[in-house]
Design a protein around this motif. Structure first.
Motif, PDB file in Angstrom:
ATOM      1  N   TYR A 204       0.821  -1.219   0.000  1.00  0.00           N
ATOM      2  CA  TYR A 204       0.000   0.000   0.000  1.00  0.00           C
ATOM      3  C   TYR A 204       0.855   1.269   0.000  1.00  0.00           C
ATOM      4  O   TYR A 204       0.657   2.165  -0.819  1.00  0.00           O
ATOM      5  N   GLU A 205       1.807   1.366   0.905  1.00  0.00           N
ATOM      6  CA  GLU A 205       2.618   2.597   1.003  1.00  0.00           C
ATOM      7  C   GLU A 205       3.491   2.775  -0.227  1.00  0.00           C
ATOM      8  O   GLU A 205       3.572   3.877  -0.789  1.00  0.00           O
ATOM      9  N   ALA A 206       4.141   1.710  -0.677  1.00  0.00           N
ATOM     10  CA  ALA A 206       5.013   1.812  -1.852  1.00  0.00           C
ATOM     11  C   ALA A 206       4.217   2.175  -3.099  1.00  0.00           C
ATOM     12  O   ALA A 206       4.704   2.896  -3.979  1.00  0.00           O
ATOM     13  N   HIS A 207       2.996   1.692  -3.187  1.00  0.00           N
ATOM     14  CA  HIS A 207       2.129   1.979  -4.338  1.00  0.00           C
ATOM     15  C   HIS A 207       1.390   3.307  -4.174  1.00  0.00           C
ATOM     16  O   HIS A 207       0.729   3.765  -5.102  1.00  0.00           O
ATOM     17  N   GLY A 209      -1.180   3.808  -2.287  1.00  0.00           N
ATOM     18  CA  GLY A 209      -2.610   3.573  -2.247  1.00  0.00           C
ATOM     19  C   GLY A 209      -2.951   2.235  -2.860  1.00  0.00           C
ATOM     20  O   GLY A 209      -2.103   1.352  -2.994  1.00  0.00           O
ATOM     21  N   VAL A 210      -4.211   2.090  -3.248  1.00  0.00           N
ATOM     22  CA  VAL A 210      -4.700   0.822  -3.791  1.00  0.00           C
ATOM     23  C   VAL A 210      -5.445   1.090  -5.091  1.00  0.00           C
ATOM     24  O   VAL A 210      -6.081   2.129  -5.262  1.00  0.00           O
ATOM     25  N   ASP A 211      -5.352   0.143  -6.028  1.00  0.00           N
ATOM     26  CA  ASP A 211      -6.098   0.209  -7.283  1.00  0.00           C
ATOM     27  C   ASP A 211      -7.397  -0.585  -7.137  1.00  0.00           C
ATOM     28  O   ASP A 211      -7.416  -1.647  -6.510  1.00  0.00           O
ATOM     29  N   LEU A 212      -8.453  -0.070  -7.755  1.00  0.00           N
ATOM     30  CA  LEU A 212      -9.731  -0.776  -7.849  1.00  0.00           C
ATOM     31  C   LEU A 212     -10.053  -0.926  -9.332  1.00  0.00           C
ATOM     32  O   LEU A 212     -10.814  -0.145  -9.903  1.00  0.00           O
ATOM     33  N   LEU A 213      -9.438  -1.916  -9.956  1.00  0.00           N
ATOM     34  CA  LEU A 213      -9.541  -2.069 -11.403  1.00  0.00           C
ATOM     35  C   LEU A 213     -10.847  -2.775 -11.754  1.00  0.00           C
ATOM     36  O   LEU A 213     -11.049  -3.938 -11.413  1.00  0.00           O
ATOM     37  N   GLY A 214     -11.730  -2.052 -12.419  1.00  0.00           N
ATOM     38  CA  GLY A 214     -13.042  -2.577 -12.757  1.00  0.00           C
ATOM     39  C   GLY A 214     -14.158  -1.999 -11.910  1.00  0.00           C
ATOM     40  O   GLY A 214     -15.331  -2.292 -12.145  1.00  0.00           O
ATOM     41  N   MET A 215     -13.844  -1.163 -10.927  1.00  0.00           N
ATOM     42  CA  MET A 215     -14.859  -0.628 -10.020  1.00  0.00           C
ATOM     43  C   MET A 215     -15.924   0.162 -10.764  1.00  0.00           C
ATOM     44  O   MET A 215     -17.095   0.214 -10.337  1.00  0.00           O
ATOM     45  N   ILE A 236      -7.104   5.819  -3.162  1.00  0.00           N
ATOM     46  CA  ILE A 236      -7.318   5.046  -4.383  1.00  0.00           C
ATOM     47  C   ILE A 236      -6.459   5.649  -5.491  1.00  0.00           C
ATOM     48  O   ILE A 236      -6.610   6.814  -5.844  1.00  0.00           O
ATOM     49  N   VAL A 237      -5.539   4.844  -6.002  1.00  0.00           N
ATOM     50  CA  VAL A 237      -4.599   5.318  -7.018  1.00  0.00           C
ATOM     51  C   VAL A 237      -5.232   5.271  -8.402  1.00  0.00           C
ATOM     52  O   VAL A 237      -5.161   6.223  -9.174  1.00  0.00           O
ATOM     53  N   LYS A 238      -5.841   4.162  -8.735  1.00  0.00           N
ATOM     54  CA  LYS A 238      -6.369   3.956 -10.088  1.00  0.00           C
ATOM     55  C   LYS A 238      -7.694   3.222 -10.011  1.00  0.00           C
ATOM     56  O   LYS A 238      -7.860   2.303  -9.216  1.00  0.00           O
ATOM     57  N   MET A 239      -8.610   3.639 -10.884  1.00  0.00           N
ATOM     58  CA  MET A 239      -9.915   2.997 -10.955  1.00  0.00           C
ATOM     59  C   MET A 239     -10.367   3.053 -12.406  1.00  0.00           C
ATOM     60  O   MET A 239     -10.163   4.061 -13.093  1.00  0.00           O
ATOM     61  N   ASN A 240     -10.972   1.986 -12.911  1.00  0.00           N
ATOM     62  CA  ASN A 240     -11.453   1.990 -14.289  1.00  0.00           C
ATOM     63  C   ASN A 240     -12.683   1.100 -14.408  1.00  0.00           C
ATOM     64  O   ASN A 240     -13.186   0.581 -13.421  1.00  0.00           O
ATOM     65  N   VAL A 262      -8.644  -5.762  -6.701  1.00  0.00           N
ATOM     66  CA  VAL A 262      -8.107  -4.915  -5.630  1.00  0.00           C
ATOM     67  C   VAL A 262      -6.610  -5.214  -5.549  1.00  0.00           C
ATOM     68  O   VAL A 262      -6.215  -6.363  -5.300  1.00  0.00           O
ATOM     69  N   TYR A 263      -5.762  -4.169  -5.682  1.00  0.00           N
ATOM     70  CA  TYR A 263      -4.370  -4.425  -6.105  1.00  0.00           C
ATOM     71  C   TYR A 263      -3.473  -3.280  -5.675  1.00  0.00           C
ATOM     72  O   TYR A 263      -3.859  -2.107  -5.776  1.00  0.00           O
ATOM     73  N   THR A 264      -2.278  -3.603  -5.187  1.00  0.00           N
ATOM     74  CA  THR A 264      -1.297  -2.556  -4.859  1.00  0.00           C
ATOM     75  C   THR A 264      -0.045  -2.656  -5.720  1.00  0.00           C
ATOM     76  O   THR A 264       1.054  -2.305  -5.283  1.00  0.00           O
TER      77      THR A 264
END
Length: 494
Positions: A204-207, A209-215, A236-240, A262-264
Motif C-alpha cells: 500500500y505505502e510503496a504503491h 494507495g490501492v487500485d480498484l480495477l473494474g470498479m 485510491i490510485v487507479k480505478m477503471n 483490488v491491487y497494490t
C-alpha cells in the motif's frame, strides 16, 4: 435534546465500525502461508493441500460457516497425462435482509503460488507473500470483521480462496463453471451482485494507495466509495471500468458479474523467490481490509446494484446494444487516379476525423453512417493540390457474432460515400499558392465506394479502409481524374 440525539447517532455510527483489522493477525497469517513449510503452495502439490487446510482452519476460527457441506470445493484438472485435484476453500456469511440475503457479494483471493525449484543443488522456494498470501489473509480478516456483525449485512457474503490461479485461473474457472453456471450449480449467476479479487495487496505505502480495477463497472461506484470511506478512508490510485483478465476476476466478468481487482501493484519482488513476508506493509493491508469490509457492507444494503451497459450485455448474451456512437480518426494517403492516362499522381499524406454511429441490425450485421472532415489531395503538375471537405460514408459491416459478450468482433465493410469540398489550395513548387477553382477547373462534389476490414475490442475500434471515387474530379468531366485514398482507422465508441 437535539444535541443528545446527534451524540447518540455518532456513538451508534462509531460502534458499527469499531471492529477493525488486526495488523498482527494479518502478519501472522501471511508469515504462515509464505513459510517454507508449504513449499510455494504449488497447484496440486502437498504444500498446496496443507495451505488449503490452514485456510479452512482460519475460516472456522473466525466463525465463518462453510459454503458447501465442507469448506472444500474440489475440482479435477487434466494436463497431458496428469490428473490434478485442486481445492477452493469457500465460506459464507449469511445476510440479514429477508429479500437481499439470497443475493451474494464474493470476496476472493488465490492462495497458490509457483512452488519450488532446484538451483545448484539447493531448494529455492517461491513463497509468494504478496502474491498472494496477502490477499488470502485480507479476505479472512475482512470475513472475521463482517462475521462479528452479520446484522449489518443485507446480502450474503461468500469468501473464496482459489487454487490454481498461477496455472491459468483454474480454480476460479472451476468455481464458476461448477457452482454458478453448471448443472449442479448452487448459486444463480443473476444473484451474484459483485465479485472482488484481492490479488497482491501488501504494498500500500510503496504503491501510494490501492487500485480498484473494474470498479466503474458498478454504476454507483462513486457513492459507494464515498460512503465506505466515511469511516474507513483509503487512498485510491487507479480505478477503471475494464475487466482484469489476468486474475480471478476474469471468469466472473465473463458471465456478467462486475468483478473488481483490488491491487497494490508489482512493487514487491513479483514472481521471484524474494517475495517474503517481512517485506509487506501490514499497516497498509489493514487499511485495505477495513475499507473492503466497509465497502462490502455498503454494497450489501443498497436496494439495487446497477452495472454498466457493457456488463448488462455480457450478463444477457441475447441482448445487444443497438446504437453505438463514437469518434473516429483516419490517417493515411490520397492521390488522383488518371484513368485515361498511363500514369498516376503521387500520393500525399491525408487524414480525416469525425463521428460515427454503428447501428447493429443483428449479431452479424450493422449499418454505420459517418460524418468526417477530410484533408486530402494529390501531387499535380508543378505542385500539390490540397482540399478540405466534409465526407459522409455509409457502410454495411459484416461482423463475427459476439454472443458470449466478450466485446471482441472482427468485421469487413462495404459501402459508399458522398463528399463536398468547401475549400482548398494549389501549392506550386515555386512557393506560390492559389485557391482551388471549383467552378472552372474542379468539381466540389464527389461520391464513390468504401471498403475495408478491422476489429472491435470492447469500445475500441481499429481497421483499414479504402476510398475509390466513381466520378471525374475535373469540372469539364473530360479527363476522368478520380480521388483515391487509403487510411488506417482508430475509433472509440461511447
Amino acid at each position: 435534546m437535539r444535541n443528545i440525539s446527534c451524540l447518540l447517532l455518532l456513538f451508534v455510527s462509531l460502534g458499527l465500525f469499531a471492529q477493525k483489522a488486526d495488523e498482527g493477525r494479518l502478519e501472522k497469517m501471511v508469515t504462515d502461508l509464505a513459510s517454507d513449510a508449504y513449499l510455494g503452495r504449488g497447484f496440486g502439490s502437498e504444500g498446496g493441500r496443507l495451505a488449503a487446510a490452514y485456510i479452512k482452519d482460519q475460516f472456522k476460527e473466525a466463525g465463518i460457516d462453510p459454503l458447501l457441506e465442507s469448506y472444500f470445493h474440489s475440482f479435477d484438472y487434466r494436463k497431458g497425462i496428469l490428473n490434478i485435484t485442486g481445492y477452493n476453500i469457500a465460506a459464507i456469511i449469511p445476510g440479514s435482509d429477508p429479500v437481499l440475503k439470497d443475493e451474494y457479494i464474493i470476496l476472493g483471493a488465490h492462495y497458490d503460488h509457483l512452488g519450488w525449484e532446484l538451483r545448484d543443488g539447493d531448494t529455492v522456494v517461491y513463497n509468494g507473500a504478496d502474491d498472494n498470501a496477502s490477499g488470502v489473509a485480507a479476505i479472512i480478516e475482512a470475513g472475521r470483521i463482517l462475521a462479528e456483525r452479520p446484522d449489518l449485512l443485507g446480502r450474503s457474503v461468500i469468501l473464496v480462496a482459489f487454487d490454481g490461479e498461477e496455472s491459468g485461473l483454474i480454480g476460479s474457472k472451476a468455481f464458476v463453471s461448477e457452482l454458478i453456471t453448471g448443472e449442479g450449480a448452487v448459486i444463480d449467476s443473476a444473484s451474484v451482485a459483485a465479485m472482488f479479487s484481492l490479488d497482491m495487496v501488501g504494498m500500500y505505502e510503496a504503491h501510494e494507495g490501492v487500485d480498484l480495477l473494474g470498479m466503474e463497472m458498478l454504476t454507483d461506484h462513486k457513492q459507494l466509495i464515498a460512503d465506505a470511506t466515511t469511516y474507513m478512508p483509503v487512498d485510491i490510485v487507479k480505478m477503471n471500468g475494464s475487466l482484469a483478465n489476468r486474475t480471478d476476476t476474469a471468469p466472473f466478468g465473463k458471465i456478467g458479474v462486475p468483478a473488481v481487482h483490488v491491487y497494490t501493484g508489482t512493487e514487491s519482488p513479483y514472481h521471484k523467490p524474494e517475495d517474503e513476508s517481512d517485506l509487506l506493509d501490514y499497516a497498509g493491508m489493514a487499511l485495505i481490509v477495513n475499507f473492503m469490509a466497509s465497502l462490502t457492507r455498503e454494497l450489501s444494503t443498497v436496494p439495487e446494484v446497477r452495472v454498466s451497459k457493457q456488463m448488462e450485455v455480457v450478463a444477457d448474451p441475447g441482448r445487444m446494444k443497438i446504437f453505438n456512437p463514437g469518434i473516429q480518426l483516419n490517417t493515411g494517403s490520397a492521390y488522383h487516379d488518371y484513368k485515361n492516362d498511363f500514369y498516376k499522381a503521387k500520393a500525399l499524406f491525408a487524414y480525416g476525423a469525425g463521428v460515427f454511429l454503428e447501428t447493429r441490425i443483428t449479431q452479424w450485421l450493422a449499418l454505420q453512417p459517418e460524418v468526417l472532415y477530410e484533408w486530402s489531395g494529390s501531387r499535380v503538375s508543378g505542385g500539390r493540390l490540397r482540399t478540405h471537405s466534409v465526407t459522409a460514408p455509409v457502410s454495411l459491416l459484416f461482423t463475427t457474432p459476439d454472443e458470449q459478450g466478450n466485446g471482441v468482433r472482427f468485421y469487413s465493410q462495404i459501402g459508399g460515400y458522398y463528399s463536398y469540398a468547401f475549400g482548398g489550395n494549389i501549392h506550386n513548387d515555386d512557393g506560390t499558392s492559389v485557391p482551388v477553382d471549383y467552378i472552372s477547373d474542379y468539381s466540389d462534389t464527389d461520391y464513390g465506394l468504401v471498403f475495408g476490414f478491422g476489429m472491435e475490442i470492447m469500445n475500441f475500434r481499429m481497421g483499414y479502409v479504402w476510398q475509390r471515387s466513381l466520378v471525374d474530379f475535373t469540372a469539364d468531366q473530360t479527363h476522368d481524374v478520380r480521388h483515391a485514398g487509403s487510411f488506417f482507422r482508430l475509433g472509440w465508441a461511447f
